[in-house]
Scaffold this motif. Structure first.
Motif, PDB file in Angstrom:
ATOM      1  N   LYS A   1      40.629  40.400  31.872  1.00 10.09           N
ATOM      2  CA  LYS A   1      39.555  39.617  32.479  1.00 10.09           C
ATOM      3  C   LYS A   1      39.242  38.402  31.614  1.00 10.09           C
ATOM      4  N   GLY A   2      38.617  37.418  32.245  1.00 11.07           N
ATOM      5  CA  GLY A   2      38.121  36.272  31.505  1.00 11.07           C
ATOM      6  C   GLY A   2      39.152  35.233  31.133  1.00 11.07           C
ATOM      7  N   ILE A   3      40.347  35.292  31.738  1.00 11.09           N
ATOM      8  CA  ILE A   3      41.361  34.274  31.469  1.00 11.09           C
ATOM      9  C   ILE A   3      41.154  33.127  32.450  1.00 11.09           C
ATOM     10  N   PRO A   4      40.878  31.917  31.955  1.00 10.79           N
ATOM     11  CA  PRO A   4      40.643  30.787  32.863  1.00 10.79           C
ATOM     12  C   PRO A   4      41.806  30.563  33.830  1.00 10.79           C
ATOM     13  N   PHE A   5      41.477  30.302  35.083  1.00  7.94           N
ATOM     14  CA  PHE A   5      42.421  30.023  36.166  1.00  7.94           C
ATOM     15  C   PHE A   5      43.195  31.269  36.634  1.00  7.94           C
ATOM     16  N   VAL A   6      42.987  32.409  35.996  1.00 10.89           N
ATOM     17  CA  VAL A   6      43.738  33.616  36.336  1.00 10.89           C
ATOM     18  C   VAL A   6      42.820  34.620  37.031  1.00 10.89           C
ATOM     19  N   LYS A   7      43.236  35.073  38.204  1.00 14.92           N
ATOM     20  CA  LYS A   7      42.467  36.045  38.972  1.00 14.92           C
ATOM     21  C   LYS A   7      42.852  37.476  38.615  1.00 14.92           C
ATOM     22  N   LYS A   8      44.155  37.697  38.412  1.00  8.77           N
ATOM     23  CA  LYS A   8      44.627  39.060  38.170  1.00  8.77           C
ATOM     24  C   LYS A   8      45.903  39.044  37.341  1.00  8.77           C
ATOM     25  N   VAL A   9      46.033  40.045  36.468  1.00 10.97           N
ATOM     26  CA  VAL A   9      47.248  40.232  35.675  1.00 10.97           C
ATOM     27  C   VAL A   9      47.743  41.655  35.887  1.00 10.97           C
TER      28      VAL A   9
ATOM     29  N   ASN B   1      63.028  47.784  27.445  1.00  8.54           N
ATOM     30  CA  ASN B   1      62.362  46.899  26.479  1.00  8.54           C
ATOM     31  C   ASN B   1      61.904  45.579  27.099  1.00  8.54           C
ATOM     32  N   THR B   2      61.744  45.585  28.413  1.00 13.04           N
ATOM     33  CA  THR B   2      61.336  44.362  29.112  1.00 13.04           C
ATOM     34  C   THR B   2      60.073  44.612  29.928  1.00 13.04           C
ATOM     35  N   MET B   3      59.091  43.755  29.736  1.00  9.48           N
ATOM     36  CA  MET B   3      57.834  43.854  30.478  1.00  9.48           C
ATOM     37  C   MET B   3      57.728  42.683  31.441  1.00  9.48           C
ATOM     38  N   LYS B   4      57.509  42.995  32.709  1.00  2.00           N
ATOM     39  CA  LYS B   4      57.294  41.960  33.713  1.00  2.00           C
ATOM     40  C   LYS B   4      55.795  41.752  33.873  1.00  2.00           C
ATOM     41  N   VAL B   5      55.351  40.525  33.736  1.00  3.90           N
ATOM     42  CA  VAL B   5      53.931  40.202  33.839  1.00  3.90           C
ATOM     43  C   VAL B   5      53.716  39.353  35.089  1.00  3.90           C
ATOM     44  N   GLU B   6      53.011  39.906  36.059  1.00  2.00           N
ATOM     45  CA  GLU B   6      52.740  39.212  37.312  1.00  2.00           C
ATOM     46  C   GLU B   6      51.359  38.562  37.239  1.00  2.00           C
ATOM     47  N   ILE B   7      51.320  37.242  37.351  1.00  2.00           N
ATOM     48  CA  ILE B   7      50.071  36.488  37.275  1.00  2.00           C
ATOM     49  C   ILE B   7      49.629  36.067  38.674  1.00  2.00           C
ATOM     50  N   THR B   8      48.413  36.405  39.037  1.00  2.00           N
ATOM     51  CA  THR B   8      47.814  35.909  40.274  1.00  2.00           C
ATOM     52  C   THR B   8      46.743  34.901  39.884  1.00  2.00           C
ATOM     53  N   GLU B   9      46.981  33.644  40.219  1.00  2.00           N
ATOM     54  CA  GLU B   9      46.054  32.597  39.816  1.00  2.00           C
ATOM     55  C   GLU B   9      44.946  32.405  40.845  1.00  2.00           C
ATOM     56  N   LYS B  10      43.859  31.836  40.391  1.00  2.00           N
ATOM     57  CA  LYS B  10      42.764  31.501  41.296  1.00  2.00           C
ATOM     58  C   LYS B  10      43.204  30.371  42.226  1.00  2.00           C
ATOM     59  N   GLU B  11      42.639  30.347  43.417  1.00  2.91           N
ATOM     60  CA  GLU B  11      42.962  29.291  44.367  1.00  2.91           C
ATOM     61  C   GLU B  11      42.317  27.977  43.923  1.00  2.91           C
TER      62      GLU B  11
END
Length: 227
Positions: free
Chosen positions: A61-69, A77-87
């Motif tokens: 939480k609290g990441i500017p411009f980011v709605k969901k992580v 050994n690989t992590m996929k990070v899906e970023i959902t940005e604010k509209e």
């Protein structure tokens, strides 16, 4: 025996599943090295299994411009990070230099010193109060109504502009290349915009002011004032 198996499995998870590679999707505001610093903040984020589970239990939480992580395993050994940005439907620069971003419902998405390219530029009238994330843009209802008409009618007429200005007196001006399109007040705004596709192609390589302020059913005169 059960305890030994459990401990062995736990050690395997902790040792064998350490993240060596992060892959990011959905991030357009931040470069990969920037978003990594903002997302990978806890020790457990460096473990594929533990980090994936914890991202559900304790969402970032609290990441500017980011709605969901959302973190997901993409290998041992690989992590996929899906970023959902604010509209980000539009942006207006405030008097103090910060940028106010809003969504398609005219709620404030973010107020930041960061300028994001590719967002529709709108100059809003004087705000009635300090903008707050998730709250309505602090302008009068008339301004919101004007924005709604512009956002509906301009794409409908396939008209793109460089910048839109809404003034304190309710007047509206569009800027397209070297042409200033003065639409006046919100009255008959949709009809005024409907005339533009017929006029703009004839003056697109010129500089000047297109006066559409007084256009109505009774007064159909539109004047182009060259500069």
């Amino acid at each position: 025996m059960v305890a030994i198996i459990f401990v062995s499995a736990l050690l395997f998870v902790l040792i064998a599943c350490n993240v060596k590679t992060y892959t990011f999707t959905g991030n357009t505001v931040y470069q990969e090295n920037e978003i990594k610093k903002l997302v990978v903040t806890e020790t457990y984020d460096t473990n594929v299994i533990v980090g994936s589970i914890m991202s559900i239990i304790y969402p970032k939480k609290g990441i500017p411009f980011v709605k969901k992580v959302r973190m997901k395993p993409a290998g041992l050994n690989t992590m996929k990070v899906e970023i959902t940005e604010k509209e980000l439907s539009g942006v207006s620069q405030l008097p103090d230099g910060r940028f106010l971003y809003y969504d398609s419902d005219y709620n404030v998405s973010e107020v930041s010193e960061r300028q994001v390219e590719g967002v529709k530029k709108v100059e809003l009238p004087t705000l009635m109060e300090e903008p707050a994330n998730g709250k309505r843009i602090p302008v009068d209802d008339g301004t919101i109504k004007s924005l709604e008409i512009l956002d509906r009618e301009l794409p409908k007429r396939e008209i793109s502009v460089d910048r839109t200005k809404l003034s304190d007196d309710g007047s509206i001006v569009l800027y397209k290349g070297n042409i200033e399109i003065r639409l006046g007040q919100r009255t008959n705004l949709a009809d005024k915009i409907a005339r533009l596709p017929y006029i703009l192609p004839t003056i697109e390589n010129q500089s000047g002011i297109l006066h559409v302020e007084d256009f109505s059913e009774e007064n159909t005169d539109i004047v182009f004032e060259k500069t």
